[in-house]
Design an enzyme around this catalytic site. Structure first.
Site, PDB file in Angstrom:
ATOM      1  CB  SER A  69      40.621  46.274  35.879  1.00 13.74           C
ATOM      2  OG  SER A  69      40.329  45.316  36.867  1.00 13.74           O
TER       3      SER A  69
HETATM    4  N1  SAH Z   1      35.923  44.008  38.166  1.00 14.69           N
HETATM    5  C1  SAH Z   1      36.424  45.238  38.759  1.00 14.69           C
HETATM    6  C2  SAH Z   1      37.737  45.008  39.469  1.00 14.69           C
HETATM    7  C3  SAH Z   1      37.548  45.021  40.940  1.00 14.69           C
HETATM    8  S1  SAH Z   1      38.986  44.632  41.891  1.00 14.69           S
HETATM    9  C4  SAH Z   1      36.480  46.326  37.719  1.00 14.69           C
HETATM   10  O1  SAH Z   1      35.669  46.308  36.838  1.00 14.69           O
HETATM   11  O2  SAH Z   1      37.301  47.214  37.790  1.00 14.69           O
HETATM   12  C5  SAH Z   1      38.598  42.982  42.410  1.00 14.69           C
HETATM   13  C6  SAH Z   1      37.414  42.814  43.307  1.00 14.69           C
HETATM   14  O3  SAH Z   1      37.377  41.443  43.702  1.00 14.69           O
HETATM   15  C7  SAH Z   1      37.434  43.627  44.596  1.00 14.69           C
HETATM   16  O4  SAH Z   1      36.306  44.460  44.648  1.00 14.69           O
HETATM   17  C8  SAH Z   1      37.390  42.565  45.688  1.00 14.69           C
HETATM   18  O5  SAH Z   1      36.637  42.930  46.827  1.00 14.69           O
HETATM   19  C9  SAH Z   1      36.765  41.395  44.965  1.00 14.69           C
HETATM   20  N2  SAH Z   1      36.984  40.080  45.594  1.00 14.69           N
HETATM   21  C10 SAH Z   1      38.109  39.592  46.166  1.00 14.69           C
HETATM   22  N3  SAH Z   1      37.902  38.353  46.661  1.00 14.69           N
HETATM   23  C11 SAH Z   1      36.607  38.036  46.372  1.00 14.69           C
HETATM   24  C12 SAH Z   1      35.784  36.898  46.633  1.00 14.69           C
HETATM   25  N4  SAH Z   1      36.240  35.831  47.288  1.00 14.69           N
HETATM   26  N5  SAH Z   1      34.503  36.930  46.199  1.00 14.69           N
HETATM   27  C13 SAH Z   1      34.006  38.008  45.546  1.00 14.69           C
HETATM   28  N6  SAH Z   1      34.728  39.115  45.274  1.00 14.69           N
HETATM   29  C14 SAH Z   1      36.018  39.136  45.677  1.00 14.69           C
END
Ligand code: SAH
Length: 218
Positions: A69
């Protein structure tokens, strides 16, 4: 100390300090959050080829079609979640590379974070260990319905967008707790859900763009 930690050039403390000034200019006022953002080296969470952009205020690819993010969004969500108070137990859905979890680890006593893509989960675990962050519990699972076994949480943060908020997830919030999440399909907004003795209150914050919540593990 290896080169990744050496803090040279575009990943230097000075570069990070500039990002903090930018976050301030964008309206982040919680000094605890700004200190946490200053403490966590974002370049450690991304591919070395992208390290020179680590302290730009942009989201970046982390593989598997996912992104780290934008720093402003991480700071903003953490600020809204904290509401000026110390957090005890926080749940994050969507660990990704673990950056948001690392920031949360500085403002909460314990952090639980769930990720559905195994290589991302494993990489995040390695990175957090490397940074000696031990109050984050990672889990490889589908987080659609939260993590009921460690509930209730006084903060829940979702870093992927769902069309709607599930009742099951909402129930894992303790009274007085706050949840911050993106919702929507075409157009997404950040929402704040507050729970008190009488129920839930929902407020819509700014427009955002997150990767979608997906079902199942992979
Ligand atoms: N928190 C991260 C952002 C990651 S993007 C940061 O610090 O930058 C969002 C993430 O959510 C992705 O890695 C994706 O695989 C995960 N995601 C999507 N659906 C999900 C679910 N049902 N359970 C767990 N993770 C999920």
């Amino acid at each position: 100390m290896n080169l990744r930690h050496a803090g040279i050039g575009m990943t230097s403390p000075r570069t990070r300090a500039r990002l903090i000034e930018r976050l301030r200019a964008e309206g982040i006022v919680d000094e605890t959050v700004l200190a946490a953002m200053n403490e966590v080296p974002r370049h450690i969470f991304i591919d070395e080829a992208l390290a020179s952009r680590a302290y730009d205020d942009v989201s970046l690819p982390i593989g598997h079609g996912q992104t780290i993010s934008q720093p402003y969004i991480v700071a903003r969500m953490t600020e809204v979640l904290r509401n000026g108070k110390q957090l005890n137990r926080v749940l994050e859905i969507g660990t990704g590379c673990g950056y948001q979890a690392a920031v949360l680890s500085k403002v909460a006593k314990e952090v639980y974070s769930v990720e559905r893509i195994q290589p991302l989960y494993e990489r995040a675990r390695k990175t957090l260990r490397e940074l000696k962050i031990f109050n984050v519990n990672l889990r490889y699972a589908d987080g659609t319905t939260g993590m009921p076994d460690a509930a209730p949480y006084d903060g829940i943060i979702m870093t992927c967008a769902a069309p709607a908020l599930s009742a099951e997830l909402r129930e894992q919030l303790s009274p007085g707790g706050r949840m911050v999440l993106p919702m929507g399909t075409q157009e997404q907004f950040l929402y704040l859900i507050e729970r008190d003795e009488n129920g839930f209150r929902e407020s819509r914050l700014e427009a955002v763009r997150f990767v979608p919540l997906m079902m199942g593990k992979t």
